[in-house]
Write a protein that holds these residues in place. Structure first.
Motif, PDB file in Angstrom:
ATOM      1  N   ARG A  57     -10.201  -0.505   7.893  1.00  0.00           N
ATOM      2  CA  ARG A  57     -10.968  -0.918   9.070  1.00  0.00           C
ATOM      3  C   ARG A  57     -10.383  -0.291  10.338  1.00  0.00           C
ATOM      4  O   ARG A  57     -11.120   0.179  11.201  1.00  0.00           O
ATOM      5  CB  ARG A  57     -10.968  -2.440   9.184  1.00  0.00           C
ATOM      6  CG  ARG A  57     -11.842  -2.949  10.294  1.00  0.00           C
ATOM      7  CD  ARG A  57     -12.007  -4.435  10.276  1.00  0.00           C
ATOM      8  NE  ARG A  57     -10.872  -5.123   9.693  1.00  0.00           N
ATOM      9  CZ  ARG A  57     -10.502  -6.344   9.994  1.00  0.00           C
ATOM     10  NH1 ARG A  57     -11.180  -7.034  10.870  1.00  0.00           N
ATOM     11  NH2 ARG A  57      -9.467  -6.911   9.423  1.00  0.00           N
ATOM     12  N   ASN A  58      -9.060  -0.250  10.419  1.00  0.00           N
ATOM     13  CA  ASN A  58      -8.402   0.362  11.575  1.00  0.00           C
ATOM     14  C   ASN A  58      -8.706   1.858  11.640  1.00  0.00           C
ATOM     15  O   ASN A  58      -8.971   2.400  12.715  1.00  0.00           O
ATOM     16  CB  ASN A  58      -6.893   0.124  11.506  1.00  0.00           C
ATOM     17  CG  ASN A  58      -6.177   0.654  12.723  1.00  0.00           C
ATOM     18  OD1 ASN A  58      -6.663   0.523  13.841  1.00  0.00           O
ATOM     19  ND2 ASN A  58      -5.030   1.256  12.508  1.00  0.00           N
ATOM     20  N   LEU A  59      -8.681   2.525  10.508  1.00  0.00           N
ATOM     21  CA  LEU A  59      -8.979   3.956  10.469  1.00  0.00           C
ATOM     22  C   LEU A  59     -10.427   4.220  10.867  1.00  0.00           C
ATOM     23  O   LEU A  59     -10.719   5.184  11.588  1.00  0.00           O
ATOM     24  CB  LEU A  59      -8.699   4.501   9.066  1.00  0.00           C
ATOM     25  CG  LEU A  59      -8.753   6.010   8.908  1.00  0.00           C
ATOM     26  CD1 LEU A  59      -7.718   6.677   9.812  1.00  0.00           C
ATOM     27  CD2 LEU A  59      -8.500   6.392   7.466  1.00  0.00           C
ATOM     28  N   GLU A  60     -11.333   3.348  10.445  1.00  0.00           N
ATOM     29  CA  GLU A  60     -12.744   3.491  10.810  1.00  0.00           C
ATOM     30  C   GLU A  60     -12.932   3.308  12.317  1.00  0.00           C
ATOM     31  O   GLU A  60     -13.636   4.092  12.961  1.00  0.00           O
ATOM     32  CB  GLU A  60     -13.574   2.455  10.044  1.00  0.00           C
ATOM     33  CG  GLU A  60     -15.053   2.524  10.332  1.00  0.00           C
ATOM     34  CD  GLU A  60     -15.814   1.448   9.578  1.00  0.00           C
ATOM     35  OE1 GLU A  60     -16.780   0.924  10.155  1.00  0.00           O
ATOM     36  OE2 GLU A  60     -15.438   1.131   8.438  1.00  0.00           O
ATOM     37  N   ARG A  61     -12.299   2.291  12.882  1.00  0.00           N
ATOM     38  CA  ARG A  61     -12.382   2.072  14.331  1.00  0.00           C
ATOM     39  C   ARG A  61     -11.796   3.245  15.100  1.00  0.00           C
ATOM     40  O   ARG A  61     -12.332   3.658  16.125  1.00  0.00           O
ATOM     41  CB  ARG A  61     -11.634   0.798  14.720  1.00  0.00           C
ATOM     42  CG  ARG A  61     -12.339  -0.464  14.355  1.00  0.00           C
ATOM     43  CD  ARG A  61     -11.541  -1.643  14.845  1.00  0.00           C
ATOM     44  NE  ARG A  61     -12.077  -2.897  14.380  1.00  0.00           N
ATOM     45  CZ  ARG A  61     -11.410  -4.031  14.367  1.00  0.00           C
ATOM     46  NH1 ARG A  61     -10.162  -4.066  14.794  1.00  0.00           N
ATOM     47  NH2 ARG A  61     -11.971  -5.129  13.930  1.00  0.00           N
TER      48      ARG A  61
END
Length: 191
Positions: A57-61
């Protein structure tokens, strides 16, 4: 209080680190916003189980923020405000005004992403830093002017606080003789 960070937080730590913070900061900000968990055995096990989803999720954001940053970085936005002759604004340009200027161009950012330590109180070109993600930081230029025409002139590098810009008069060409009669009686005595 010891907390486990669920995302990277500037000046505090990386995701997964156990850090010691003040109780109020943890209770009032980190825990309610979901940026951290209390550091205990149960939460540590929970974090280890969810680590891969949190990282994804952090990488996507971060990738979303990076695409916006690639478009926004170095762009200039015009904010029109009324100002005095010396360039002092009658009001100020705050983060909210910058958000409105970005929204007019089709960009959606939140107010807490704009790093503006002090409101802008003069006309001119001002660099503003934006934090789109904990790891993505960009700089945009805010062109504060009295009108769109002045904004164009400022963008070309012209100073709008000089007498030439305000009145169309070249300051270097002004001489006292143009305003005062050198032969005039200074004392007011008629001789």
């Amino acid at each position: 209080m010891q907390v486990i960070l669920l995302e990277r937080i500037a000046k505090l730590g990386q995701m997964g680190e156990v850090v010691k913070v003040r109780d109020g900061f943890a209770r009032n900000y980190l825990l309610p916003t979901g940026k951290a968990l209390r550091a205990n055995a149960a939460n540590k096990a929970r974090f280890d189980a969810e680590r891969s989803t949190l990282e994804a999720r952090n990488l996507e954001r971060k990738s979303e923020a990076q695409t916006v940053a690639d478009v926004l970085n170095g762009k200039s936005f015009i904010v029109v405000r009324s100002a005095g002759e010396t360039g002092q604004l009658y009001g100020s340009v705050a983060a909210r005004d910058i958000i409105e200027a970005l929204a007019a161009e089709g960009f959606t950012v939140s107010r807490n992403q704009v790093e503006l330590n002090n409101p802008i109180k003069t006309i001119g070109l001002h660099n503003v830093t934006m934090h789109l993600h904990a790891e993505v930081e960009i700089a945009i230029e805010i062109n504060v002017a009295r009108s769109a025409e002045e904004a164009e002139r400022q963008a070309k590098g012209e100073s709008l606080t000089s007498a030439d810009a305000i009145y169309g008069v070249d300051e270097d060409a002004l001489r006292p003789e143009d305003f005062f009669d050198p032969d005039a009686d200074r004392d007011g005595d008629d001789e």
